[in-house]
Design a protein around this motif. Structure first.
Motif, short mmCIF file in Angstrom:
data_model
loop_
_atom_site.label_atom_id
_atom_site.label_comp_id
_atom_site.label_asym_id
_atom_site.label_seq_id
_atom_site.Cartn_x
_atom_site.Cartn_y
_atom_site.Cartn_z
N ILE A 118 0.82 -1.22 -0.02
CA ILE A 118 -0.01 -0.08 -0.04
C ILE A 118 0.98 1.27 0.04
O ILE A 118 0.63 2.16 -0.72
N THR A 119 2.04 1.21 0.91
CA THR A 119 2.97 2.45 0.91
C THR A 119 3.61 2.44 -0.31
O THR A 119 3.61 3.77 -0.95
N ARG A 120 3.93 1.55 -1.24
CA ARG A 120 4.56 1.50 -2.44
C ARG A 120 3.72 2.06 -3.33
O ARG A 120 4.06 2.81 -4.35
N THR A 128 0.99 5.52 6.52
CA THR A 128 1.08 4.43 7.62
C THR A 128 -0.11 3.76 8.02
O THR A 128 -1.30 4.06 7.68
N GLY A 129 0.22 2.67 8.91
CA GLY A 129 -0.92 1.77 9.19
C GLY A 129 -0.92 1.33 10.51
O GLY A 129 0.15 1.49 11.37
N GLY A 130 -1.97 0.97 11.21
CA GLY A 130 -2.18 0.75 12.52
C GLY A 130 -2.50 -0.81 12.51
O GLY A 130 -2.88 -1.39 11.71
N GLU A 131 -2.03 -1.50 13.95
CA GLU A 131 -2.45 -2.81 13.96
C GLU A 131 -3.95 -3.20 13.99
O GLU A 131 -4.19 -4.51 13.80
N SER A 132 -4.92 -2.33 14.01
CA SER A 132 -6.13 -2.69 13.96
C SER A 132 -6.93 -2.05 12.73
O SER A 132 -8.09 -1.82 12.54
N GLY A 133 -6.07 -1.92 11.68
CA GLY A 133 -6.40 -1.52 10.31
C GLY A 133 -6.81 -0.19 9.97
O GLY A 133 -7.02 0.34 8.86
N GLU A 134 -5.90 0.87 10.87
CA GLU A 134 -6.02 2.13 10.56
C GLU A 134 -5.22 2.58 9.51
O GLU A 134 -4.22 1.69 9.38
N LEU A 135 -5.49 3.29 8.70
CA LEU A 135 -4.67 3.77 7.59
C LEU A 135 -4.59 5.31 7.47
O LEU A 135 -5.69 6.09 7.68
N THR A 136 -3.50 6.03 7.48
CA THR A 136 -3.20 7.28 7.32
C THR A 136 -2.44 7.64 6.15
O THR A 136 -1.25 6.94 6.00
N VAL A 137 -3.12 8.36 4.89
CA VAL A 137 -2.17 8.86 4.03
C VAL A 137 -1.99 10.11 4.02
O VAL A 137 -3.02 11.23 4.16
N ALA A 138 -0.75 10.93 4.32
CA ALA A 138 -0.34 12.30 4.31
C ALA A 138 -0.18 12.75 3.16
O ALA A 138 0.72 12.09 2.00
N TRP A 139 -0.50 14.01 2.96
CA TRP A 139 0.03 14.73 1.55
C TRP A 139 0.20 15.96 1.65
O TRP A 139 0.06 16.64 2.69
N GLU A 140 1.09 16.70 0.72
CA GLU A 140 1.59 18.06 0.75
C GLU A 140 0.60 19.13 1.23
O GLU A 140 -0.73 18.85 1.11
N GLN A 141 1.01 20.32 1.71
CA GLN A 141 0.20 21.30 2.44
C GLN A 141 -0.54 20.92 3.39
O GLN A 141 -1.62 21.46 3.91
N GLY A 142 -0.13 19.99 4.28
CA GLY A 142 -0.86 19.57 5.54
C GLY A 142 -1.92 18.84 5.71
O GLY A 142 -2.80 18.80 6.63
#
Length: 146
Positions: free
Chosen positions: A4-6, A99-113
């Motif tokens: 997913i990161t890739r 980034t991912g969490g052990e309970s399925g959390e997903l965070t996708v960060a992009w430019e400009q905050g």
């Protein structure tokens, strides 16, 4: 999470929307490929620590929208997604981190905050979200549901 990161890192965030009650974020890869994240669980988009769009916004109609507001894409969610899409069209922000969490959390960060935060809330074996390149393998949570 490695796959997913890739597939997401370095892509350009193209748009935010929905398919019925499923949230959709579309990205464009460096070679023009379409990458998507589909969310069937709670999620939100945050900009500089402020929630600018949340999955619960699909529950509330725009003022004066009428009884068919959901089917006519006249919910608060749709209005806010339209504003975000105008901003994305101007900025063409690139994904800077996943980034991912052990309970399925997903965070996708992009430019400009900006950040997409996805957080499954179901204890059952039901698909919460998936990320994929159109026409290629799909990855998501829980993995066995994809």
């Amino acid at each position: 999470m490695d796959e997913i990161t890739r597939i997401l890192t370095g892509t350009v965030v193209h748009s935010v929307g929905r398919a019925v009650d499923m949230g959709v974020v579309e990205f464009h890869g460096p070679d023009g490929e379409e990458i998507m994240v589909h969310m069937q669980c709670p999620f939100r988009i945050v900009h500089d620590s402020r929630i600018v769009l949340g999955s619960a916004d699909m529950r509330y109609a725009q003022k004066g929208a009428g009884e068919q507001a959901f089917d006519e894409f006249r919910m608060i969610y749709d209005a806010r997604a339209t504003k975000i899409n105008k901003i994305l069209g101007q900025l063409h922000p690139s994904v800077t981190g996943v980034t991912g969490g052990e309970s399925g959390e997903l965070t996708v960060a992009w430019e400009q905050g900006f950040r997409l935060e996805v957080f499954p809330d179901c204890s059952g074996n039901i698909e919460a979200w998936r990320a994929f390149v159109r026409g290629d393998a799909h990855y998501g949570f829980p993995p066995e549901t994809i």
